[in-house]
Design a protein around this motif. Structure first.
Motif, PDB file in Angstrom:
ATOM      1  N   THR A1020     -26.159   0.123 -80.316  1.00  0.00           N
ATOM      2  CA  THR A1020     -25.973   1.145 -81.356  1.00  0.00           C
ATOM      3  C   THR A1020     -27.075   2.189 -81.287  1.00  0.00           C
ATOM      4  OG1 THR A1020     -24.949  -0.510 -82.789  1.00  0.00           O
ATOM      5  CG2 THR A1020     -25.732   1.515 -83.840  1.00  0.00           C
ATOM      6  N   ALA A1021     -28.298   1.727 -81.072  1.00  0.00           N
ATOM      7  CA  ALA A1021     -29.431   2.654 -80.968  1.00  0.00           C
ATOM      8  C   ALA A1021     -29.277   3.567 -79.753  1.00  0.00           C
ATOM      9  CB  ALA A1021     -30.733   1.860 -80.871  1.00  0.00           C
ATOM     10  N   LEU A1022     -28.776   3.028 -78.637  1.00  0.00           N
ATOM     11  CA  LEU A1022     -28.577   3.848 -77.449  1.00  0.00           C
ATOM     12  C   LEU A1022     -27.617   4.993 -77.722  1.00  0.00           C
ATOM     13  CD1 LEU A1022     -28.351   1.133 -74.634  1.00  0.00           C
ATOM     14  CD2 LEU A1022     -30.229   2.735 -75.026  1.00  0.00           C
ATOM     15  N   LYS A1023     -26.585   4.719 -78.516  1.00  0.00           N
ATOM     16  CA  LYS A1023     -25.618   5.772 -78.844  1.00  0.00           C
ATOM     17  C   LYS A1023     -26.178   6.735 -79.876  1.00  0.00           C
ATOM     18  CE  LYS A1023     -21.706   2.681 -77.959  1.00  0.00           C
ATOM     19  NZ  LYS A1023     -20.575   1.935 -78.572  1.00  0.00           N
ATOM     20  N   GLU A1024     -26.847   6.169 -80.890  1.00  0.00           N
ATOM     21  CA  GLU A1024     -27.338   6.998 -81.985  1.00  0.00           C
ATOM     22  C   GLU A1024     -28.447   7.942 -81.540  1.00  0.00           C
ATOM     23  OE1 GLU A1024     -29.332   6.316 -86.413  1.00  0.00           O
ATOM     24  OE2 GLU A1024     -28.110   4.738 -85.491  1.00  0.00           O
ATOM     25  N   PHE A1025     -29.290   7.470 -80.616  1.00  0.00           N
ATOM     26  CA  PHE A1025     -30.416   8.283 -80.182  1.00  0.00           C
ATOM     27  C   PHE A1025     -30.190   8.858 -78.786  1.00  0.00           C
ATOM     28  CE2 PHE A1025     -32.091   5.367 -83.324  1.00  0.00           C
ATOM     29  CZ  PHE A1025     -32.858   6.194 -84.127  1.00  0.00           C
ATOM     30  N   ASN A1026     -28.927   9.080 -78.431  1.00  0.00           N
ATOM     31  CA  ASN A1026     -28.603   9.645 -77.124  1.00  0.00           C
ATOM     32  C   ASN A1026     -28.888  11.140 -77.070  1.00  0.00           C
ATOM     33  OD1 ASN A1026     -27.534   9.478 -74.460  1.00  0.00           O
ATOM     34  ND2 ASN A1026     -25.660  10.474 -75.222  1.00  0.00           N
ATOM     35  N   ASP A1027     -28.844  11.798 -78.232  1.00  0.00           N
ATOM     36  CA  ASP A1027     -29.035  13.246 -78.269  1.00  0.00           C
ATOM     37  C   ASP A1027     -30.504  13.648 -78.370  1.00  0.00           C
ATOM     38  OD1 ASP A1027     -26.323  13.597 -78.130  1.00  0.00           O
ATOM     39  OD2 ASP A1027     -26.050  13.579 -80.308  1.00  0.00           O
ATOM     40  N   SER A1028     -31.384  12.676 -78.559  1.00  0.00           N
ATOM     41  CA  SER A1028     -32.806  13.015 -78.646  1.00  0.00           C
ATOM     42  C   SER A1028     -33.312  13.427 -77.267  1.00  0.00           C
ATOM     43  CB  SER A1028     -33.605  11.825 -79.172  1.00  0.00           C
ATOM     44  OG  SER A1028     -33.487  10.725 -78.288  1.00  0.00           O
ATOM     45  N   GLU A1029     -34.417  14.135 -77.245  1.00  0.00           N
ATOM     46  CA  GLU A1029     -34.981  14.605 -75.978  1.00  0.00           C
ATOM     47  C   GLU A1029     -36.323  13.938 -75.739  1.00  0.00           C
ATOM     48  OE1 GLU A1029     -34.044  16.320 -73.538  1.00  0.00           O
ATOM     49  OE2 GLU A1029     -32.176  17.185 -74.234  1.00  0.00           O
ATOM     50  N   PRO A1030     -36.437  13.060 -74.767  1.00  0.00           N
ATOM     51  CA  PRO A1030     -35.357  12.524 -73.929  1.00  0.00           C
ATOM     52  C   PRO A1030     -34.598  11.432 -74.681  1.00  0.00           C
ATOM     53  CG  PRO A1030     -37.422  11.530 -73.315  1.00  0.00           C
ATOM     54  CD  PRO A1030     -37.747  12.512 -74.387  1.00  0.00           C
ATOM     55  N   SER A1031     -33.494  11.047 -74.150  1.00  0.00           N
ATOM     56  CA  SER A1031     -32.668  10.036 -74.809  1.00  0.00           C
ATOM     57  C   SER A1031     -33.340   8.671 -74.712  1.00  0.00           C
ATOM     58  CB  SER A1031     -31.293   9.980 -74.154  1.00  0.00           C
ATOM     59  OG  SER A1031     -31.401   9.515 -72.825  1.00  0.00           O
ATOM     60  N   LEU A1032     -32.923   7.762 -75.605  1.00  0.00           N
ATOM     61  CA  LEU A1032     -33.488   6.413 -75.603  1.00  0.00           C
ATOM     62  C   LEU A1032     -33.180   5.703 -74.285  1.00  0.00           C
ATOM     63  CD1 LEU A1032     -34.850   3.999 -76.915  1.00  0.00           C
ATOM     64  CD2 LEU A1032     -32.688   3.458 -78.063  1.00  0.00           C
ATOM     65  N   GLU A1033     -31.976   5.918 -73.744  1.00  0.00           N
ATOM     66  CA  GLU A1033     -31.619   5.279 -72.471  1.00  0.00           C
ATOM     67  C   GLU A1033     -32.527   5.768 -71.343  1.00  0.00           C
ATOM     68  OE1 GLU A1033     -27.741   4.593 -69.546  1.00  0.00           O
ATOM     69  OE2 GLU A1033     -27.606   5.923 -71.283  1.00  0.00           O
TER      70      GLU A1033
END
Length: 1256
Positions: A1020-1033
């Motif tokens: 869930t965190a990977l999806k939720e914070f995918n738009d952050s720079e840089p992404s969590l992934e």
């Protein structure tokens, strides 16, 4: 009135010299002194120049002559010229120098350098042999030489003169022999015995000489008792004085940090002060004091700053070299001028007889002492005994003592003074000319300079490595555009390395004929099999490999100490362990000895228990009664205790007067006053005890100090009784009454013990501090050992080419490393505050080291001026110095604070809040399994406290044997132990990203607390914070990629010799390639290294397959990423140091270097420099990630408003735009003409009008 200058009046009686006015008489004295001393000074510097020339000629022509022998011959020749020509003699007046002055000038330097430069461990091991040869051996040699002189010579010497002469000739000076032993690769233990004997021998010889010289010139003589007392005072007082000065010098050195001038000056001053004060004021042996001074500093040389230590050694080596040069030239001149023309008739016969006699005597002494010498230290073989006998050269010390005799006013010069000088000079000349030059031949004759096959094999391995490096360097330089047309045949010829251990053809044939190797021919088909080494060869090769491994470990420990990663005490302990192991053939470092480092001494434990028992730390409940509660508060108030202690002090004052009253006649009538005061004090003690008993009840009797108080009261009441009742019955003047009164008065001293009660908490804190210090020291030792093993294990393949031996060494190293890691984990669990302090200290020092290295690079590149760099370096070194006194323990932070330091969570408050909300703190017990090998990924585990072990059945490691097997059955390996992990480590990141099953079993080695974030919450965190720079992934992949790339790069030849920390620092600039945008990756010159972390790829040209994790060779120019295999390809790129990453994200464009430049571009020069100085480091704000200019331009065009897809497509396919983009891709920069638009604006701080540029 005249306006001109007045001419100075010239006094005809005044002479001006160097700007100073002197009377003619003083000027004449000045010129006379200059005429006398100037030639001597000129001559001394000429000697230094001649010494340098001789050394260069000997090395250049490879003449097999000791350096000192050549200087001696030159000195003799110059002395002969000086005696014939007066014009030459004025330069040779140095031979007329007082011999005492020669000793004071040269001897301290030579002795300290030798003692400071020796290997302390080897000296300590051979100290019994050295003492045996230096004291009893010297006494025997002196006595036998005395007998030889009395019965050979016809000079009518008495026993005192004979013993004085024997002590002079017994002082050895084997400088040339020790140098030969080291150059020819002979036993370093033998060299240590010879050198150590010479050091102590000189001191003992001077002591004997002074005693017998005094006896020879004294009319009254000395008794046997006086001789013994004098000898003990001089011989024992000297070492004690030297030890004291050594400790004082070390204390001073430990307070200096990285100041070469100060540290060198301290050692130089302490050397001469020790010698001079010992000789002139304390009347002890200055030689022995200087020896002990050098050995003491040598034993704790870690007190010297590591950056200064090597320079300090060079300084003392240079001083000793200059001293030796001057001494041997002066010795040759003394022989030529004062001795050679005094030899008459039978003196020649006496001299040669004496020459042979002293070596017979030395051989007899060594033979007599050999039963003890063989069983102590490293032992002594008959060959070594012969070398020691022949190597007993005589030198400057003996000649200086002979000169003292020749200049002594109370000694008959004709029969004693000149004769002693003649014979000592002859012996010095003969031993240096004959023995020193033939010692190398003797060593070869005895086979003591032969190189073992194991050493030859090790040298061959090293040469193979150097040859490989040479070939790579040649290949690299041949493609250089400036060097491509060089004469490469000459380059190859001039860079060829020749084996220094090469053998002649005859030796090789003999070795080949004797080299019998079993099973070298197949018995069935007579085919030749690969050559098999004999057991002896394998054993020798293994022993040699272990010795080199120990040497590498020792160097690693010292390197860690230089970098501030190891404390002074820890590096001494580790180096001692390696030295002890090196003494035993085939032995690795004893891990049990390492473990003893963190064992708490029993005395600390016992003292802590005793203090706890004495103080009786029991909680006293508050009484319910109001009156008792007031008494409770009274007895617990600090003022109450202070009052009691003041009463005890006053009681002791009363005790002093009571004693005086008993013995001073005029005070007898005042006895009743002090008796009354005693009653008062005892009464106060009773009141105190009653109040405490009322408040504390039974608890009162559990405290030892309370019991002591009751004893004091009881004894005090008996004292009061006897002081009043007994005098009333028997009278004041009765003698028994007097003694009883004195005894009871003295018993009051026991009351002082109550003053220890307030000191108990201080003692407890001191003991806790000492225990923390010991544990900190042990943790330091363990961590240094582990780091050393991790460095050395990479070098084993270069030490030995036998795979079986290499495997044995690696297994032993790995076993020891894992064992110590486990113990350190247990220590961390039991004492986390101490582990936290050490980790914090090492992290601080690592950062400071890198900052200092950065300052040095800026200085070398010319970016910083020297003064600016010096200021910055001083600032960093001040912080390093403060770190030396860091606290041994630190308070532990709360568990949730650990999340702030997880790399992929750092500086993201929203993500940290999410993880805190979802994480669960779970506790596991000993031997609980957290993760099973083969389990599906189940989230992420962050270890908060405790230690876990990683086991795997598929990965290499230390075998874990199943227990409870029947005796005689085969051993069954349960799994392989991979590693141990402690607090702060994160588990499950790779499993979360790759969805692969667990690769290892994680078992609790202690009770463990972990923060668990489930798989669903992380997805869930990977999806939720995918738009952050840089992404969590991206962050997770970057962390895992750096970790994997570290292991991959450590195996690459180009990173050979790099530490893990240095590689990690190199990877700080790395970035990931986005495989979603393109499945083709082009390698260019701006990329230093490329690592395929995960997935599959192939060489676009040769179709070679690559499976992650693996290193992509430099020969690969383009990679085709295979995304169709269901595994995401992940590439980590390490940019070249001189370039910048070519693939930057939009995140970096906003938050990285570009954002910083843009922010300061809005300011004038003054405020821009202020903001540049105050800007935070990139790792404190956010990591810098990759930026692709091409992808960025495409993205910006696509995001332009009011631009349809067709217009975007036409723009991207426009020929000029395509060509420009190709240039951008080749140059890896954004061209100025497409990126800068000039804009005028005002400074945000001071509104100053300025012009600047904005980005595209």
């Amino acid at each position: 009135m005249s306006t001109g200058h007045h001419s100075p009046t010239i006094d005809p009686n005044i002479t001006v010299i160097n700007g100073s006015q002197l009377p003619h008489s003083d000027a004449a004295k000045y010129h006379k002194v200059m005429e006398h001393h100037a030639p001597i000074i000129f001559f001394l510097f000429c000697c230094c120049a001649i010494g340098a020339l001789v050394r260069q000629v000997i090395h250049g022509l490879r003449i097999r002559l000791p350096y000192t022998v050549v200087l001696l011959v030159l000195g003799v020749l110059f002395g002969l010229l000086s005696g014939r020509y007066e014009s030459v003699h004025i330069y040779a007046r140095v031979v007329e120098t007082d011999p005492h002055l020669l000793l004071v000038i040269f001897l301290p330097v030579l002795i300290f350098e030798s003692a400071f430069g020796m290997e302390f461990h080897t000296f300590l091991k051979t100290v019994i042999q050295v003492l045996l040869l230096a004291i009893p051996g010297l006494a025997m040699a002196s006595f036998f030489t005395c007998l030889l002189a009395r019965y050979l010579f016809t000079y009518d010497w008495d026993w005192n003169i004979g013993m004085m002469f024997g002590s002079i000739l017994s002082a050895t000076d084997p400088v040339a022999v020790v140098a030969l032993l080291r150059d020819l690769g002979a036993s370093k233990q033998l060299a240590m015995v010879v050198e150590g004997e010479s050091l102590l021998n000189d001191g003992a010889a001077i002591v004997f000489f002074n005693v017998f010289l005094k006896l020879a010139v004294s009319e009254q003589g000395m008794s046997g008792g006086d001789i013994v007392v004098t000898f003990i005072q001089v011989a024992l007082g000297g070492p004690l004085w030297g030890f004291f000065m050594g400790k004082l010098t070390l204390f001073w050195l430990s307070r200096v940090f990285n100041d070469a001038m100060v540290e060198i000056t301290i050692t130089l001053a302490s050397t001469y002060l020790t010698y001079y004060i010992g000789e002139e004021f304390l009347k002890v042996s200055g030689v022995l004091a200087t020896v002990v001074l050098g050995v003491t500093i040598n034993a704790e040389k870690t007190m010297i700053s590591p950056e200064v230590e090597k320079f300090l050694h060079r300084f003392w080596e240079t001083l000793a070299y200059i001293a030796n040069t001057l001494i041997f030239i002066i010795v040759g001149m003394v022989i030529a001028e004062k001795a050679i023309f005094e030899i008459h008739g039978t003196d020649w016969f006496y001299m040669f007889s004496l020459y042979f006699g002293i070596f017979v005597i030395r051989g007899v002494v060594i033979f007599v002492l050999s039963p003890i010498l063989r069983k102590t230290g490293y032992g002594l073989s008959w060959k070594e005994g012969i070398v020691m006998t022949w190597g007993g050269l005589r030198g400057a010390v003996g000649l200086a003592l002979a000169l003292q005799v020749a200049h002594h006013d109370e000694i008959d010069q004709e029969t004693v003074g000149i004769r002693v000088l003649v014979h000592v000079s002859g012996i010095v000349f003969l031993t240096l000319l004959v023995n020193a030059t033939t010692s190398s031949s003797l060593l070869r004759l005895l086979g003591m300079s032969d190189i073992s096959p194991a050493k030859r094999m090790s040298m061959a391995n090293s040469l193979r490595y150097l040859e490989n490096m040479r070939e790579k360097t040649l290949n690299m330089l041949q493609t250089d555009r400036f060097l491509a047309d060089a004469e490469w045949d000459s380059v190859e010829k001039e860079t060829e390395i020749i084996d220094p251990y090469k053998t002649t053809e005859e030796e090789a044939q003999i070795d080949e004929s004797l080299d019998i190797r079993p099973n070298s021919i197949c018995p069935e088909c007579d085919c030749k099999l690969p050559a098999q080494h004999t057991r002896k060869e394998l054993r020798d090769m293994t022993n040699e490999a272990i010795l080199r491994m120990l040497k590498a470990e020792k160097m690693s420990y010292w390197r860690q100490f230089e970098q501030g990663m190891l404390s002074r005490e820890a590096v001494r302990k580790l180096q001692d362990c390696t030295d002890v192991s090196a003494d035993k053939k085939g032995k690795f470092i004893d891990v049990d000895e390492i473990k003893k480092s963190w064992e708490i001494p029993m005395i600390y434990e016992k003292m802590k228990k005793y203090i706890t028992k004495v103080t009786g730390e029991t909680v006293i409940p508050k009484p319910k009664s109001a009156f008792l509660r007031k008494l409770y508060h009274l007895t617990h108030h600090q003022a109450f205790y202070v009052t009691i202690y003041i009463i005890i002090v006053l009681d002791m004052v009363n005790l002093s007067f009571a004693i005086v009253v008993e013995y001073v006649d005029g005070w007898h009538d005042k006895k009743y006053i002090f008796r009354s005061l005693n009653v008062l004090f005892v009464g106060l003690y009773i009141i105190e005890a009653v109040i405490k008993i009322v408040v504390q009840k039974k608890i009162y009797f559990k405290n030892c100090f309370h019991i002591l108080c009751l004893v004091i009261i009881f004894v005090g009441m008996v004292d009061i009784f006897q002081s009043y009742i007994l005098p009333a019955i028997y009278g004041e003047e009765h003698s028994v009454i007097h003694y009883v009164a004195v005894v009871f008065t003295l018993l009051r001293v026991v009351r002082l013990l109550r003053l220890l009660e307030p000191l108990m908490p201080v003692f407890m804190r001191l003991i806790n501090y000492l225990m923390s210090k010991q544990l900190s020291y042990g943790y330091d030792v363990g961590r240094g050992y582990v780091a050393g093993e991790e460095e050395v294990i990479k070098l084993i393949d270069h030490m030995v080419d036998q795979k079986d031996i290499a495997r044995t060494l690696k297994q032993a190293s790995d076993n020891g490393r894992l064992d110590v890691i486990r113990c350190l984990g247990m220590l961390t669990k039991q004492h986390p505050d101490i582990a936290l302090s050490i980790k914090t200290r090492q992290a601080i020092r690592s950062v400071l080291n890198n900052l200092r290295d950065g300052i040095h690079e800026l200085l070398m590149d010319g970016i910083l001026e020297e003064a600016e760099g010096h200021k910055l370096e001083k600032m960093v070194e001040e912080k390093m110095k403060r770190l030396l006194n860091a606290a041994p323990s630190l308070p532990l932070p709360p568990p949730d604070k650990m999340l702030n330091h997880v790399f992929w969570l750092r500086n993201d408050p929203k993500l940290i809040s999410y993880i805190k909300e979802k994480a669960k703190l779970i506790t596991y017990n000993y031997e609980d399994v957290i993760i099973h090998e083969g389990d599906p990924p189940g989230g992420i585990y962050i270890i908060v406290s405790g230690m876990v072990r990683l086991e795997s059945t598929s990965q290499p490691g230390k075998p874990i044997i199943l227990e409870d097997k029947p005796s005689g059955s085969e051993l069954h390996v349960k799994a392989n132990l991979i590693d141990f992990l402690t607090a702060g480590n994160v588990l499950g990141e790779m499993g979360l990203l790759t969805k692969r099953p667990r690769s290892a079993t994680v078992t609790c080695e202690t009770a463990v607390q972990v923060l668990v974030i489930s798989q669903d919450d992380m997805e869930t965190a990977l999806k939720e914070f995918n738009d952050s720079e840089p992404s969590l992934e991206y962050r997770l992949w970057h962390v895992c990629a750096n970790r994997i790339a570290t292991s991959v790069l450590m195996k690459q030849p180009s990173y050979q010799g790099w530490t893990k920390e240095k590689i990690k620092l190199r990877l700080e600039n790395s970035y990931l390639f986005d495989a979603e945008e393109s499945d083709v990756f082009t390698v260019d010159a701006t990329m230093s290294d490329v690592v395929l972390v995960n997935g599959y790829a192939e060489n676009a040209f040769t179709k070679d397959q690559f499976t992650g994790p693996c290193y992509i060779p430099w020969s690969v120019l383009k990679l085709q990423l295979q995304t169709d295999k269901g595994v995401k390809p992940v590439l980590l790129i390490v940019p070249a140091e001189v370039g910048q990453p070519t693939h930057k994200s939009a995140h970096e464009a906003r938050h990285g270097h570009g954002a910083f430049v843009n922010s300061i571009s809005q300011l004038c020069l003054k405020h821009a420099s202020t903001h540049r100085k105050n800007i935070m480091s990139k790792w404190k704000v956010n990591r810098r990630y990759s930026f692709n200019p091409i992808a960025s331009i495409r993205k910006r065009i696509k995001s332009m408003p009011n631009v349809d897809e067709k217009t975007q497509h036409d723009f991207m396919n426009n020929r000029s735009v395509s060509l420009r983009m190709r240039d951008i891709e080749e140059e890896k920069v954004i061209p100025e003409e497409t990126s800068i638009i000039v804009d005028e604006h005002n400074c945000n701080e001071c509104n100053e009008h300025r012009q600047d540029s904005n980005g595209l």
